[in-house]
Design a protein around this motif. Structure first.
Motif, PDB file in Angstrom:
ATOM      1  N   LEU A  47      43.275  47.624  45.102  1.00  0.00           N
ATOM      2  CA  LEU A  47      42.235  46.952  45.863  1.00  0.00           C
ATOM      3  C   LEU A  47      40.874  47.564  45.550  1.00  0.00           C
ATOM      4  CD1 LEU A  47      41.490  44.882  48.045  1.00  0.00           C
ATOM      5  CD2 LEU A  47      41.812  46.681  49.753  1.00  0.00           C
ATOM      6  N   GLY A  48      39.955  46.727  45.053  1.00  0.00           N
ATOM      7  CA  GLY A  48      38.609  47.170  44.773  1.00  0.00           C
ATOM      8  C   GLY A  48      38.372  47.684  43.368  1.00  0.00           C
ATOM      9  N   ASP A  49      39.422  47.726  42.504  1.00  0.00           N
ATOM     10  CA  ASP A  49      39.198  48.235  41.154  1.00  0.00           C
ATOM     11  C   ASP A  49      38.595  47.150  40.260  1.00  0.00           C
ATOM     12  OD1 ASP A  49      41.271  46.551  40.440  1.00  0.00           O
ATOM     13  OD2 ASP A  49      42.684  48.148  39.936  1.00  0.00           O
ATOM     14  N   ARG A  53      39.832  45.250  38.048  1.00  0.00           N
ATOM     15  CA  ARG A  53      40.609  44.026  37.880  1.00  0.00           C
ATOM     16  C   ARG A  53      40.668  43.217  39.165  1.00  0.00           C
ATOM     17  NH1 ARG A  53      46.191  44.820  35.028  1.00  0.00           N
ATOM     18  NH2 ARG A  53      46.584  46.176  36.809  1.00  0.00           N
ATOM     19  N   CYS A  54      40.703  43.899  40.294  1.00  0.00           N
ATOM     20  CA  CYS A  54      40.755  43.203  41.589  1.00  0.00           C
ATOM     21  C   CYS A  54      39.390  42.598  41.936  1.00  0.00           C
ATOM     22  CB  CYS A  54      41.195  44.177  42.669  1.00  0.00           C
ATOM     23  SG  CYS A  54      41.079  43.539  44.354  1.00  0.00           S
ATOM     24  N   ARG A  55      38.342  43.394  41.795  1.00  0.00           N
ATOM     25  CA  ARG A  55      36.946  42.976  41.999  1.00  0.00           C
ATOM     26  C   ARG A  55      36.580  42.675  43.449  1.00  0.00           C
ATOM     27  NH1 ARG A  55      35.578  39.075  36.767  1.00  0.00           N
ATOM     28  NH2 ARG A  55      36.327  40.527  35.169  1.00  0.00           N
ATOM     29  N   VAL A  56      37.420  43.038  44.395  1.00  0.00           N
ATOM     30  CA  VAL A  56      37.037  42.890  45.799  1.00  0.00           C
ATOM     31  C   VAL A  56      35.981  43.935  46.123  1.00  0.00           C
ATOM     32  CG1 VAL A  56      37.826  43.202  48.175  1.00  0.00           C
ATOM     33  CG2 VAL A  56      39.184  41.855  46.585  1.00  0.00           C
ATOM     34  N   ASP A  57      34.894  43.523  46.730  1.00  0.00           N
ATOM     35  CA  ASP A  57      33.802  44.422  47.079  1.00  0.00           C
ATOM     36  C   ASP A  57      34.253  45.309  48.243  1.00  0.00           C
ATOM     37  OD1 ASP A  57      31.452  45.721  47.452  1.00  0.00           O
ATOM     38  OD2 ASP A  57      30.272  43.954  48.033  1.00  0.00           O
ATOM     39  N   ALA A 100      39.874  53.918  53.738  1.00  0.00           N
ATOM     40  CA  ALA A 100      39.623  52.752  52.897  1.00  0.00           C
ATOM     41  C   ALA A 100      40.690  51.708  53.182  1.00  0.00           C
ATOM     42  CB  ALA A 100      39.641  53.134  51.421  1.00  0.00           C
ATOM     43  N   GLU A 101      40.256  50.450  53.341  1.00  0.00           N
ATOM     44  CA  GLU A 101      41.210  49.380  53.618  1.00  0.00           C
ATOM     45  C   GLU A 101      42.231  49.257  52.490  1.00  0.00           C
ATOM     46  OE1 GLU A 101      39.667  45.621  54.717  1.00  0.00           O
ATOM     47  OE2 GLU A 101      38.206  46.425  56.144  1.00  0.00           O
ATOM     48  N   GLY A 102      43.390  48.704  52.837  1.00  0.00           N
ATOM     49  CA  GLY A 102      44.455  48.540  51.864  1.00  0.00           C
ATOM     50  C   GLY A 102      44.905  47.098  51.762  1.00  0.00           C
ATOM     51  N   CYS A 103      45.842  46.871  50.852  1.00  0.00           N
ATOM     52  CA  CYS A 103      46.378  45.531  50.623  1.00  0.00           C
ATOM     53  C   CYS A 103      47.859  45.662  50.317  1.00  0.00           C
ATOM     54  CB  CYS A 103      45.632  44.867  49.458  1.00  0.00           C
ATOM     55  SG  CYS A 103      46.272  43.232  48.995  1.00  0.00           S
ATOM     56  N   ALA A 162      40.306  36.031  49.854  1.00  0.00           N
ATOM     57  CA  ALA A 162      39.839  34.877  49.077  1.00  0.00           C
ATOM     58  C   ALA A 162      39.636  35.264  47.609  1.00  0.00           C
ATOM     59  CB  ALA A 162      38.549  34.319  49.668  1.00  0.00           C
ATOM     60  N   ASN A 163      40.665  35.911  47.044  1.00  0.00           N
ATOM     61  CA  ASN A 163      40.531  36.488  45.713  1.00  0.00           C
ATOM     62  C   ASN A 163      41.665  36.051  44.788  1.00  0.00           C
ATOM     63  OD1 ASN A 163      39.092  38.252  43.908  1.00  0.00           O
ATOM     64  ND2 ASN A 163      40.684  39.793  44.200  1.00  0.00           N
ATOM     65  N   ALA A 164      42.162  34.822  44.986  1.00  0.00           N
ATOM     66  CA  ALA A 164      43.300  34.357  44.190  1.00  0.00           C
ATOM     67  C   ALA A 164      42.995  34.341  42.701  1.00  0.00           C
ATOM     68  CB  ALA A 164      43.715  32.959  44.654  1.00  0.00           C
ATOM     69  N   LEU A 165      41.747  34.141  42.333  1.00  0.00           N
ATOM     70  CA  LEU A 165      41.386  34.072  40.923  1.00  0.00           C
ATOM     71  C   LEU A 165      41.665  35.378  40.198  1.00  0.00           C
ATOM     72  CD1 LEU A 165      40.069  32.347  38.682  1.00  0.00           C
ATOM     73  CD2 LEU A 165      37.855  33.300  39.372  1.00  0.00           C
ATOM     74  N   ASN A 166      41.583  36.499  40.915  1.00  0.00           N
ATOM     75  CA  ASN A 166      41.788  37.812  40.297  1.00  0.00           C
ATOM     76  C   ASN A 166      43.145  38.412  40.641  1.00  0.00           C
ATOM     77  OD1 ASN A 166      39.175  38.033  39.046  1.00  0.00           O
ATOM     78  ND2 ASN A 166      38.324  38.368  41.093  1.00  0.00           N
TER      79      ASN A 166
END
Length: 271
Positions: free
Chosen positions: A149-151, A153-157, A233-236, A248-252
């Motif tokens: 999450l957040g790297d 490849r993921c690109r979540v801010d 830090a939030e997780g997934c 909302a990150n299905a593209l990545n």
């Protein structure tokens, strides 16, 4: 070849530079007195003793064992047990102890692998650079996301998804009450980084969270105390539903949630 190993009577000393992931650097030497090389003092105590060192131009995975003594001011049993030295970068070389800063003969470079405690000392495996060739070349398919999450490849801010708080109460070995509450399960599968206290500089994986209560996957290496400053830090959970619904990150999404698995042949048609 360096000149200091050519005379019949040599003044050779082994040196080790060990750099932890948190930036702490330690220098050791087999010589009977300290050596100053490039601004770092290589201590004669605790010294380190390597196993036989062999050099080759092949691609075989190279490794050697390094043993040393535990001391209160350099390498402690508590730090080894806490994992502070895991994966530390190691550089092994020889110098002329009469002129330690003049020339160096590199012998091995890599990172610390398995570490075992033996009485008042320790033994660590040094994995060479070619050990990376044993790792998988490509990723295997999986229904879960393989990104962090957040790297890149993921690109979540992650701005706004990291919070600083203090330990307000200790409920159990793995469960704490924080000074600030967050959304339920916001930090599940995330990480907690210890900023102050006995575990300063270490990270602990988070199992679940509910409001101000946080539960770790396992107890921290050292005892936590009320007032310790931590970064959360939030997780997934790496599920496709979470990626689309929460981020909302299905593209990545870096997984194959709709690819049939090896259990396809054992499935039965629904009534």
């Amino acid at each position: 070849m360096v000149a200091f190993i050519e005379p019949e009577l040599t003044s050779i000393a082994f040196c080790w530079r060990v750099e932890r992931r948190d930036g702490v650097a330690l220098g050791c030497t087999s010589h009977d007195r300290d050596l100053l090389i490039d601004g770092l003092v290589y201590r004669a105590s605790p010294g380190m003793l390597p196993s036989a060192v062999s050099l080759s131009d092949g691609f075989e995975a190279s490794a050697l064992d390094v043993s040393g003594a535990l001391t209160s001011d350099a390498i402690t049993e508590a730090d080894l047990a806490a994992g502070r030295w895991d994966g530390a970068a190691v550089f092994l070389f020889m110098v002329d102890w009469e002129e330690p800063g003049a020339e160096e003969l590199p012998l091995a470079r890599g990172e610390l692998g398995d570490i075992s405690l033996t009485g008042q000392g320790f033994t660590a495996e040094l994995k060479g650079m070619t050990a990376a060739l044993d790792r998988p070349v490509v990723e295997q398919t999986s229904p879960e996301c393989r990104a962090e999450l957040g790297d890149a490849r993921c690109r979540v801010d992650m701005a706004g998804r990291v919070r600083i708080a203090r330990i307000a109460a200790i409920v159990g070995e793995e469960t704490f009450e924080l000074s600030e509450a967050g959304a339920d399960r916001a930090y599940a599968y995330g990480r907690l980084r210890w900023i102050t206290g006995n575990n300063s500089g270490l990270e602990s994986p988070v199992l679940t969270s509910a409001g101000a209560r946080l539960t770790l996957r396992e107890p921290p290496p050292q005892q936590a105390r009320i007032g310790d400053l931590v970064e959360m830090a939030e997780g997934c959970d790496r599920a496709f539903a979470t990626c689309t619904g929460r981020f909302a990150n299905a593209l990545n999404f870096r997984g194959e949630p709709h690819l049939p698995g090896i259990d396809l042949l054992t499935r039965y048609a629904a009534g």
